[in-house]
Design a protein around this motif. Sequence first.
Motif, PDB file in Angstrom:
ATOM      1  N   LEU A 171       0.825  -1.211   0.000  1.00  0.00           N
ATOM      2  CA  LEU A 171       0.000   0.000   0.000  1.00  0.00           C
ATOM      3  C   LEU A 171       0.859   1.261   0.000  1.00  0.00           C
ATOM      4  CD1 LEU A 171      -2.777  -1.031   2.544  1.00  0.00           C
ATOM      5  CD2 LEU A 171      -3.038  -0.761   0.086  1.00  0.00           C
ATOM      6  N   ALA A 172       1.927   1.256   0.772  1.00  0.00           N
ATOM      7  CA  ALA A 172       2.818   2.418   0.817  1.00  0.00           C
ATOM      8  C   ALA A 172       3.499   2.649  -0.524  1.00  0.00           C
ATOM      9  CB  ALA A 172       3.852   2.235   1.918  1.00  0.00           C
ATOM     10  N   ARG A 173       3.897   1.578  -1.202  1.00  0.00           N
ATOM     11  CA  ARG A 173       4.528   1.731  -2.523  1.00  0.00           C
ATOM     12  C   ARG A 173       3.557   2.326  -3.535  1.00  0.00           C
ATOM     13  NH1 ARG A 173       4.773  -3.576  -5.684  1.00  0.00           N
ATOM     14  NH2 ARG A 173       2.559  -2.966  -5.603  1.00  0.00           N
ATOM     15  N   ASP A 174       2.329   1.804  -3.564  1.00  0.00           N
ATOM     16  CA  ASP A 174       1.346   2.294  -4.542  1.00  0.00           C
ATOM     17  C   ASP A 174       0.982   3.759  -4.291  1.00  0.00           C
ATOM     18  OD1 ASP A 174       1.394  -0.226  -5.580  1.00  0.00           O
ATOM     19  OD2 ASP A 174      -0.466  -0.876  -4.609  1.00  0.00           O
ATOM     20  N   GLN A 175       0.843   4.140  -3.016  1.00  0.00           N
ATOM     21  CA  GLN A 175       0.495   5.523  -2.725  1.00  0.00           C
ATOM     22  C   GLN A 175       1.649   6.472  -3.022  1.00  0.00           C
ATOM     23  OE1 GLN A 175      -2.398   6.745  -2.126  1.00  0.00           O
ATOM     24  NE2 GLN A 175      -1.552   8.825  -2.040  1.00  0.00           N
ATOM     25  N   PHE A 176       2.868   6.024  -2.827  1.00  0.00           N
ATOM     26  CA  PHE A 176       4.024   6.850  -3.171  1.00  0.00           C
ATOM     27  C   PHE A 176       4.072   7.106  -4.672  1.00  0.00           C
ATOM     28  CE2 PHE A 176       8.488   7.030  -4.569  1.00  0.00           C
ATOM     29  CZ  PHE A 176       8.880   8.193  -3.935  1.00  0.00           C
ATOM     30  N   LEU A 177       3.754   6.103  -5.461  1.00  0.00           N
ATOM     31  CA  LEU A 177       3.732   6.294  -6.915  1.00  0.00           C
ATOM     32  C   LEU A 177       2.632   7.258  -7.323  1.00  0.00           C
ATOM     33  CD1 LEU A 177       4.325   2.616  -8.099  1.00  0.00           C
ATOM     34  CD2 LEU A 177       5.966   4.490  -8.100  1.00  0.00           C
ATOM     35  N   GLN A 178       1.482   7.197  -6.657  1.00  0.00           N
ATOM     36  CA  GLN A 178       0.396   8.119  -6.980  1.00  0.00           C
ATOM     37  C   GLN A 178       0.700   9.546  -6.541  1.00  0.00           C
ATOM     38  OE1 GLN A 178      -2.318   7.543  -8.768  1.00  0.00           O
ATOM     39  NE2 GLN A 178      -1.769   5.385  -9.082  1.00  0.00           N
ATOM     40  N   ALA A 179       1.497   9.705  -5.500  1.00  0.00           N
ATOM     41  CA  ALA A 179       1.787  11.036  -4.968  1.00  0.00           C
ATOM     42  C   ALA A 179       2.912  11.748  -5.704  1.00  0.00           C
ATOM     43  CB  ALA A 179       2.156  10.938  -3.480  1.00  0.00           C
ATOM     44  N   LEU A 180       3.589  11.060  -6.618  1.00  0.00           N
ATOM     45  CA  LEU A 180       4.721  11.671  -7.306  1.00  0.00           C
ATOM     46  C   LEU A 180       4.261  12.774  -8.256  1.00  0.00           C
ATOM     47  CD1 LEU A 180       7.005   8.637  -8.226  1.00  0.00           C
ATOM     48  CD2 LEU A 180       7.469  10.434  -6.563  1.00  0.00           C
ATOM     49  N   SER A 181       5.092  13.757  -8.406  1.00  0.00           N
ATOM     50  CA  SER A 181       4.906  14.822  -9.385  1.00  0.00           C
ATOM     51  C   SER A 181       6.293  15.346  -9.745  1.00  0.00           C
ATOM     52  CB  SER A 181       4.033  15.950  -8.818  1.00  0.00           C
ATOM     53  OG  SER A 181       4.654  16.540  -7.703  1.00  0.00           O
ATOM     54  N   PRO A 182       6.477  15.829 -10.969  1.00  0.00           N
ATOM     55  CA  PRO A 182       5.527  16.079 -12.059  1.00  0.00           C
ATOM     56  C   PRO A 182       4.959  14.790 -12.667  1.00  0.00           C
ATOM     57  CG  PRO A 182       7.597  17.266 -12.389  1.00  0.00           C
ATOM     58  CD  PRO A 182       7.834  16.306 -11.291  1.00  0.00           C
ATOM     59  N   LYS A 183       4.057  14.990 -13.610  1.00  0.00           N
ATOM     60  CA  LYS A 183       3.362  13.862 -14.217  1.00  0.00           C
ATOM     61  C   LYS A 183       4.324  12.953 -14.958  1.00  0.00           C
ATOM     62  CE  LYS A 183      -0.453  12.825 -17.356  1.00  0.00           C
ATOM     63  NZ  LYS A 183      -1.509  13.409 -18.248  1.00  0.00           N
ATOM     64  N   GLU A 184       5.326  13.545 -15.614  1.00  0.00           N
ATOM     65  CA  GLU A 184       6.288  12.740 -16.368  1.00  0.00           C
ATOM     66  C   GLU A 184       7.096  11.837 -15.435  1.00  0.00           C
ATOM     67  OE1 GLU A 184       5.855  15.907 -16.685  1.00  0.00           O
ATOM     68  OE2 GLU A 184       5.098  16.167 -18.732  1.00  0.00           O
ATOM     69  N   LEU A 185       7.474  12.358 -14.272  1.00  0.00           N
ATOM     70  CA  LEU A 185       8.225  11.559 -13.309  1.00  0.00           C
ATOM     71  C   LEU A 185       7.369  10.420 -12.769  1.00  0.00           C
ATOM     72  CD1 LEU A 185      10.749  11.145 -11.544  1.00  0.00           C
ATOM     73  CD2 LEU A 185       9.762  12.745  -9.910  1.00  0.00           C
ATOM     74  N   ARG A 186       6.098  10.693 -12.522  1.00  0.00           N
ATOM     75  CA  ARG A 186       5.205   9.646 -12.017  1.00  0.00           C
ATOM     76  C   ARG A 186       5.017   8.540 -13.045  1.00  0.00           C
ATOM     77  NH1 ARG A 186       1.449  12.704 -10.834  1.00  0.00           N
ATOM     78  NH2 ARG A 186       0.082  12.535 -12.643  1.00  0.00           N
ATOM     79  N   MET A 187       4.831   8.904 -14.308  1.00  0.00           N
ATOM     80  CA  MET A 187       4.612   7.893 -15.340  1.00  0.00           C
ATOM     81  C   MET A 187       5.856   7.055 -15.575  1.00  0.00           C
ATOM     82  SD  MET A 187       2.354  10.118 -18.070  1.00  0.00           S
ATOM     83  CE  MET A 187       2.341   8.750 -19.222  1.00  0.00           C
ATOM     84  N   GLN A 188       7.031   7.693 -15.582  1.00  0.00           N
ATOM     85  CA  GLN A 188       8.263   6.942 -15.801  1.00  0.00           C
ATOM     86  C   GLN A 188       8.542   5.972 -14.657  1.00  0.00           C
ATOM     87  OE1 GLN A 188      11.382   9.772 -16.455  1.00  0.00           O
ATOM     88  NE2 GLN A 188      10.487  10.573 -18.347  1.00  0.00           N
ATOM     89  N   THR A 189       8.278   6.391 -13.435  1.00  0.00           N
ATOM     90  CA  THR A 189       8.515   5.504 -12.292  1.00  0.00           C
ATOM     91  C   THR A 189       7.509   4.367 -12.262  1.00  0.00           C
ATOM     92  OG1 THR A 189       9.275   7.470 -11.090  1.00  0.00           O
ATOM     93  CG2 THR A 189       8.941   5.480  -9.822  1.00  0.00           C
ATOM     94  N   GLN A 190       6.268   4.622 -12.614  1.00  0.00           N
ATOM     95  CA  GLN A 190       5.268   3.563 -12.648  1.00  0.00           C
ATOM     96  C   GLN A 190       5.556   2.531 -13.729  1.00  0.00           C
ATOM     97  OE1 GLN A 190       1.553   5.648 -13.059  1.00  0.00           O
ATOM     98  NE2 GLN A 190       1.311   5.989 -10.861  1.00  0.00           N
ATOM     99  N   LEU A 191       6.042   2.992 -14.884  1.00  0.00           N
ATOM    100  CA  LEU A 191       6.353   2.060 -15.961  1.00  0.00           C
ATOM    101  C   LEU A 191       7.500   1.125 -15.598  1.00  0.00           C
ATOM    102  CD1 LEU A 191       6.031   4.371 -19.107  1.00  0.00           C
ATOM    103  CD2 LEU A 191       4.474   2.550 -18.383  1.00  0.00           C
ATOM    104  N   ALA A 192       8.394   1.561 -14.703  1.00  0.00           N
ATOM    105  CA  ALA A 192       9.489   0.689 -14.257  1.00  0.00           C
ATOM    106  C   ALA A 192       9.012  -0.438 -13.352  1.00  0.00           C
ATOM    107  CB  ALA A 192      10.551   1.521 -13.536  1.00  0.00           C
TER     108      ALA A 192
END
Length: 291
Positions: A171-192
Amino acid sequence: KQRCGCLLSLDFFGNFSHSRRDSGGRESTSLGAPSRDVNKHGGAQQAAANIKTPKFSGKTTWEVFIAQFELLSVAAGWSEEHKAFQLALCLCEDAAACLLLLTEEQRGDYNALVGALQRRFGQYNQPVLLRSEFHNRRRLPGEPLRILAHEVECLCRRAYDSMPPSVQAELARDQFLQALSPKELRMQTQLAQPATLSAALELALEREMLAGSSGGADDTHVVRAMSAPVEQMEMPAGLSSLVQTASRQSPSPRAGPRRRPQSCWGCGQVGHLIRQCPKLAAVQGNAQGPV
């Protein structure tokens, strides 16, 4: 000297050795085991006993203090009565006033003493509010990624304290990914697809460092080369002249399409409207006589 012909001796370190002479008069010596057994856990308990117990005045976080105190009590091997005695000695200032709320018997009860301190200095938050704060947590402008990850993990443990540690970590990992910004950084980290919160934090730090982002919550990225004037950009001599010529010949982008000149509906001439037509005015003037 024993009957078997062996001679026992004790050295300085507590090890004994026995020597034996054979039929030829040669002496053979062998070392034995130490004379005293060493307790493996005695060193840890002695080291914990020498540690000075921390003080608690009520100005610091109660949960952090009691966690340190529990670790120290386990390492030192304290009983429940000794834990209550040590905890009472750790209290000072406002926290020491909680002793007056307990009876003499309760002061020697560790659970009763912890309960009184928990009611006075503990954090009481409803799970619903904690979970709402956890799921709505987003990165603040200029907030470092390490602080964001730490607060997300703390909120997760407090909001889902009854969950297994593996579920809390997910749960902590998923929420950290959702809380990331900017949008490009969040998408790149999620794709990894990081497996843990630590892995997601390392990936986000690496990508943010490579991108040179300032770490804010603004998703707009302005390219300096696009915002710079054409004259400041380095171009070849021929290309620069063509761009300047085209910019002089091209119409202004603000100007709309050209309209055809309007003609008068009365006389059909161009340059005026029907309400300004001189012929129509003359005709109306002649028609104003008596009927």
